[in-house]
Motif scaffolding. Structure first.
Motif, PDB file in Angstrom:
ATOM      1  N   THR A 269      42.879  27.953  50.041  1.00 23.33           N
ATOM      2  CA  THR A 269      43.708  29.159  49.997  1.00 23.33           C
ATOM      3  C   THR A 269      45.043  28.888  49.310  1.00 23.33           C
ATOM      4  O   THR A 269      45.540  29.710  48.545  1.00 23.33           O
ATOM      5  CB  THR A 269      43.972  29.683  51.426  1.00 23.33           C
ATOM      6  N   ALA A 270      45.605  27.731  49.583  1.00 23.41           N
ATOM      7  CA  ALA A 270      46.941  27.409  49.081  1.00 23.41           C
ATOM      8  C   ALA A 270      46.971  27.134  47.587  1.00 23.41           C
ATOM      9  O   ALA A 270      47.945  27.473  46.907  1.00 23.41           O
ATOM     10  CB  ALA A 270      47.499  26.204  49.834  1.00 23.41           C
ATOM     11  N   ILE A 271      45.904  26.534  47.065  1.00 20.32           N
ATOM     12  CA  ILE A 271      45.986  26.074  45.677  1.00 20.32           C
ATOM     13  C   ILE A 271      44.939  26.710  44.761  1.00 20.32           C
ATOM     14  O   ILE A 271      45.251  27.613  43.998  1.00 20.32           O
ATOM     15  CB  ILE A 271      45.910  24.537  45.612  1.00 20.32           C
ATOM     16  N   CYS A 272      43.718  26.253  44.819  1.00 21.86           N
ATOM     17  CA  CYS A 272      42.762  26.756  43.812  1.00 21.86           C
ATOM     18  C   CYS A 272      41.327  26.759  44.311  1.00 21.86           C
ATOM     19  O   CYS A 272      40.414  26.297  43.616  1.00 21.86           O
ATOM     20  CB  CYS A 272      42.876  25.957  42.518  1.00 21.86           C
ATOM     21  N   GLY A 273      41.137  27.238  45.525  1.00 23.61           N
ATOM     22  CA  GLY A 273      39.796  27.462  46.030  1.00 23.61           C
ATOM     23  C   GLY A 273      38.895  26.243  46.042  1.00 23.61           C
ATOM     24  O   GLY A 273      39.231  25.182  46.569  1.00 23.61           O
TER      25      GLY A 273
ATOM     26  N   ILE B  22      33.141  30.182  52.719  1.00 22.40           N
ATOM     27  CA  ILE B  22      34.155  31.155  53.139  1.00 22.40           C
ATOM     28  C   ILE B  22      35.085  31.508  51.981  1.00 22.40           C
ATOM     29  O   ILE B  22      35.387  32.681  51.738  1.00 22.40           O
ATOM     30  CB  ILE B  22      34.962  30.608  54.335  1.00 22.40           C
ATOM     31  N   VAL B  23      35.520  30.487  51.265  1.00 19.55           N
ATOM     32  CA  VAL B  23      36.429  30.721  50.140  1.00 19.55           C
ATOM     33  C   VAL B  23      35.750  31.540  49.045  1.00 19.55           C
ATOM     34  O   VAL B  23      36.330  32.487  48.505  1.00 19.55           O
ATOM     35  CB  VAL B  23      36.944  29.376  49.578  1.00 19.55           C
ATOM     36  N   PHE B  24      34.508  31.201  48.731  1.00 16.55           N
ATOM     37  CA  PHE B  24      33.787  31.958  47.704  1.00 16.55           C
ATOM     38  C   PHE B  24      33.519  33.394  48.156  1.00 16.55           C
ATOM     39  O   PHE B  24      33.527  34.323  47.347  1.00 16.55           O
ATOM     40  CB  PHE B  24      32.469  31.264  47.345  1.00 16.55           C
ATOM     41  N   LEU B  25      33.283  33.578  49.455  1.00 13.66           N
ATOM     42  CA  LEU B  25      33.060  34.924  49.987  1.00 13.66           C
ATOM     43  C   LEU B  25      34.309  35.784  49.801  1.00 13.66           C
ATOM     44  O   LEU B  25      34.237  36.922  49.313  1.00 13.66           O
ATOM     45  CB  LEU B  25      32.687  34.847  51.467  1.00 13.66           C
ATOM     46  N   LEU B  26      35.459  35.240  50.170  1.00 12.89           N
ATOM     47  CA  LEU B  26      36.711  35.987  50.029  1.00 12.89           C
ATOM     48  C   LEU B  26      37.071  36.193  48.557  1.00 12.89           C
ATOM     49  O   LEU B  26      37.637  37.224  48.184  1.00 12.89           O
ATOM     50  CB  LEU B  26      37.845  35.263  50.759  1.00 12.89           C
ATOM     51  N   ASN B  27      36.732  35.212  47.738  1.00  8.58           N
ATOM     52  CA  ASN B  27      36.945  35.369  46.298  1.00  8.58           C
ATOM     53  C   ASN B  27      36.133  36.528  45.742  1.00  8.58           C
ATOM     54  O   ASN B  27      36.590  37.272  44.870  1.00  8.58           O
ATOM     55  CB  ASN B  27      36.531  34.083  45.565  1.00  8.58           C
ATOM     56  N   SER B  28      34.925  36.644  46.249  1.00  6.18           N
ATOM     57  CA  SER B  28      34.046  37.728  45.799  1.00  6.18           C
ATOM     58  C   SER B  28      34.645  39.085  46.145  1.00  6.18           C
ATOM     59  O   SER B  28      34.632  40.014  45.334  1.00  6.18           O
ATOM     60  CB  SER B  28      32.666  37.587  46.458  1.00  6.18           C
ATOM     61  N   ILE B  29      35.177  39.171  47.351  1.00  3.80           N
ATOM     62  CA  ILE B  29      35.824  40.418  47.781  1.00  3.80           C
ATOM     63  C   ILE B  29      37.046  40.704  46.908  1.00  3.80           C
ATOM     64  O   ILE B  29      37.273  41.836  46.476  1.00  3.80           O
ATOM     65  CB  ILE B  29      36.230  40.321  49.265  1.00  3.80           C
ATOM     66  N   ALA B  30      37.813  39.651  46.639  1.00  2.08           N
ATOM     67  CA  ALA B  30      39.040  39.807  45.843  1.00  2.08           C
ATOM     68  C   ALA B  30      38.751  40.355  44.449  1.00  2.08           C
ATOM     69  O   ALA B  30      39.515  41.160  43.917  1.00  2.08           O
ATOM     70  CB  ALA B  30      39.759  38.466  45.736  1.00  2.08           C
ATOM     71  N   LEU B  31      37.663  39.913  43.884  1.00  2.00           N
ATOM     72  CA  LEU B  31      37.314  40.338  42.527  1.00  2.00           C
ATOM     73  C   LEU B  31      37.124  41.852  42.445  1.00  2.00           C
ATOM     74  O   LEU B  31      37.456  42.480  41.438  1.00  2.00           O
ATOM     75  CB  LEU B  31      36.041  39.617  42.078  1.00  2.00           C
ATOM     76  N   PHE B  32      36.625  42.432  43.527  1.00  2.00           N
ATOM     77  CA  PHE B  32      36.405  43.882  43.559  1.00  2.00           C
ATOM     78  C   PHE B  32      37.641  44.646  44.048  1.00  2.00           C
ATOM     79  O   PHE B  32      37.902  45.762  43.607  1.00  2.00           O
ATOM     80  CB  PHE B  32      35.221  44.210  44.484  1.00  2.00           C
ATOM     81  N   VAL B  33      38.397  44.033  44.954  1.00  2.00           N
ATOM     82  CA  VAL B  33      39.493  44.736  45.625  1.00  2.00           C
ATOM     83  C   VAL B  33      40.806  44.703  44.840  1.00  2.00           C
ATOM     84  O   VAL B  33      41.533  45.705  44.784  1.00  2.00           O
ATOM     85  CB  VAL B  33      39.712  44.140  47.038  1.00  2.00           C
ATOM     86  N   PHE B  34      41.115  43.577  44.222  1.00  2.00           N
ATOM     87  CA  PHE B  34      42.439  43.410  43.618  1.00  2.00           C
ATOM     88  C   PHE B  34      42.733  44.356  42.446  1.00  2.00           C
ATOM     89  O   PHE B  34      43.825  44.934  42.396  1.00  2.00           O
ATOM     90  CB  PHE B  34      42.652  41.948  43.212  1.00  2.00           C
ATOM     91  N   PRO B  35      41.821  44.521  41.486  1.00  2.00           N
ATOM     92  CA  PRO B  35      42.145  45.447  40.386  1.00  2.00           C
ATOM     93  C   PRO B  35      42.477  46.871  40.852  1.00  2.00           C
ATOM     94  O   PRO B  35      43.500  47.430  40.414  1.00  2.00           O
ATOM     95  CB  PRO B  35      40.886  45.403  39.512  1.00  2.00           C
TER      96      PRO B  35
ATOM     97  N   SER C 182      37.706  33.611  40.184  1.00  2.00           N
ATOM     98  CA  SER C 182      37.984  34.989  40.586  1.00  2.00           C
ATOM     99  C   SER C 182      39.356  35.459  40.115  1.00  2.00           C
ATOM    100  O   SER C 182      39.549  36.643  39.836  1.00  2.00           O
ATOM    101  CB  SER C 182      37.881  35.130  42.112  1.00  2.00           C
ATOM    102  N   VAL C 183      40.305  34.538  40.039  1.00  2.00           N
ATOM    103  CA  VAL C 183      41.627  34.879  39.503  1.00  2.00           C
ATOM    104  C   VAL C 183      41.484  35.394  38.071  1.00  2.00           C
ATOM    105  O   VAL C 183      41.975  36.469  37.717  1.00  2.00           O
ATOM    106  CB  VAL C 183      42.570  33.651  39.522  1.00  2.00           C
ATOM    107  N   VAL C 184      40.799  34.606  37.272  1.00  2.00           N
ATOM    108  CA  VAL C 184      40.620  34.972  35.867  1.00  2.00           C
ATOM    109  C   VAL C 184      39.722  36.203  35.736  1.00  2.00           C
ATOM    110  O   VAL C 184      39.949  37.069  34.897  1.00  2.00           O
ATOM    111  CB  VAL C 184      40.045  33.781  35.070  1.00  2.00           C
TER     112      VAL C 184
ATOM    113  N   ILE D 223      26.957  32.577  38.681  1.00  2.00           N
ATOM    114  CA  ILE D 223      26.490  31.370  39.372  1.00  2.00           C
ATOM    115  C   ILE D 223      27.185  31.226  40.725  1.00  2.00           C
ATOM    116  O   ILE D 223      26.565  30.825  41.715  1.00  2.00           O
ATOM    117  CB  ILE D 223      26.724  30.119  38.498  1.00  2.00           C
ATOM    118  N   VAL D 224      28.480  31.569  40.768  1.00  2.00           N
ATOM    119  CA  VAL D 224      29.204  31.549  42.046  1.00  2.00           C
ATOM    120  C   VAL D 224      28.527  32.490  43.039  1.00  2.00           C
ATOM    121  O   VAL D 224      28.292  32.141  44.200  1.00  2.00           O
ATOM    122  CB  VAL D 224      30.681  31.961  41.850  1.00  2.00           C
ATOM    123  N   GLY D 225      28.201  33.688  42.572  1.00  2.00           N
ATOM    124  CA  GLY D 225      27.524  34.654  43.438  1.00  2.00           C
ATOM    125  C   GLY D 225      26.184  34.149  43.936  1.00  2.00           C
ATOM    126  O   GLY D 225      25.790  34.413  45.079  1.00  2.00           O
TER     127      GLY D 225
END
Length: 306
Positions: A113-117, A141-154, A180-182, A268-270
């Motif tokens: 969470t702090a740095i880069c997943g 867990i990190v990949f799961l939250l990343n997946s959510i972020a990809l849809f939620v953040f924009p 997911s950041v990119v 592939i992450v998914g």
């Protein structure tokens, strides 16, 4: 027969992605859908493939950036980066104890969470001698939250009327993994993508001091510290583009290929997300990850808006 079908569907999806017909969010969703319907033919190698593709993509994106702008962005985000990392690590250690979570699992989730997943988890895990099951849960867990972020953040970015610069910075600070950041920044705009990539990669360098801290905190010895050397190639790509060493048509093509490889990486992450892997340690690790994520997302957004 089923294995053959899985490989065929996987290969076909890969081709469609590389041809540019699928965006980042859809690719991630397709990857997760694939795990529900088929067997991942690359399951045992997925994390390595993700790592290599991500590095290649990041280096490629460097050919679309200018050195002066990149340096200014890094300087601007330095204070926020340092504060967010220190706060996240401190809270992660505290919450792990309060929730009575395995300290190594809590530390891996906190590091991610702090740095880069996933990259941070992969770097810190051998240092603290984490078991494979703990590593898998932390990554899941990190990949799961990343997946959510990809849809939620924009959509949230548009809701708060964030500029390209603001959204890129917010992504880099608040979303765990570089993929997911990119991916989220790419969906928001080219300028957001440049800023998010730059800030996130400068953040990645903090793996080194976090690794040193982990050695002392867990009292481990003899483990090598992972250094993200690929960032040097990313910087080299920026320099090459800044001085127009390569024709613009060539650098534009490299950037296009990098973006498509990134979308493939998200697929592939998914395809590595298995809900059953997250059940072994109960709900508490997910609560920890959510608490840290909500905290850093909220605090960084307030800072950026002000």
């Amino acid at each position: 027969m089923k294995a053959t079908i899985s490989k065929s569907v996987y290969a076909l999806t890969t081709i469609v992605i590389l041809l540019g017909f699928i965006n980042s969010a859809t690719a991630l969703a397709l990857g997760f859908l694939f795990t529900l319907l088929f067997t991942n033919p690359l399951q045992s190698h997925s994390h390595k493939v993700i790592s290599y593709l991500l590095k290649i993509s990041i280096i490629g994106l460097g050919f679309g950036m200018l050195f002066k702008e990149t340096l200014q962005t890094s300087k601007h985000a330095f204070g926020l980066t340092v504060c967010s990392i220190i706060l996240t690590v401190t809270l992660g250690l505290l919450f792990s104890k309060l929730l009575k979570i395995d300290l190594k699992l809590g530390h891996l989730i906190t590091s991610g969470t702090a740095i880069c997943g996933g990259s941070a988890i992969a770097a810190i895990a051998p240092i603290i001698k984490a078991k494979s099951t703990i590593i898998s849960v932390a990554l899941g867990i990190v990949f799961l939250l990343n997946s959510i972020a990809l849809f939620v953040f924009p959509p949230l970015g548009h809701l708060f009327n964030l500029t390209q610069e603001q959204f890129g910075l917010w992504c880099a600070i608040a979303i765990h993994d570089t993929t997911s950041v990119v991916g989220a920044a790419m969906a928001y705009g080219d300028e957001a993508l440049k800023i998010a990539t730059t800030v996130k990669l400068s953040r990645t360098l903090w793996i080194i001091p976090l690794s040193i801290f982990s050695i002392f905190y867990f009292k481990t010895k003899g483990e090598k510290i992972s250094i993200p050397y690929f960032i040097l190639l990313f910087i080299a790509a920026i320099v090459i583009n800044s001085y127009s060493i390569l024709p613009e048509s060539m650098t534009a093509t490299i950037v296009l290929i990098a973006k498509r490889l990134l979308v493939l990486t998200l697929f592939i992450v998914g395809s590595t997300l298995y809900v059953k892997d997250l059940k072994a340690f109960g709900i508490k690790p997910l609560i920890l990850a959510l608490a840290l994520w909500v905290f850093i997302s909220t605090v960084s957004l307030i800072y950026i808006l002000n």
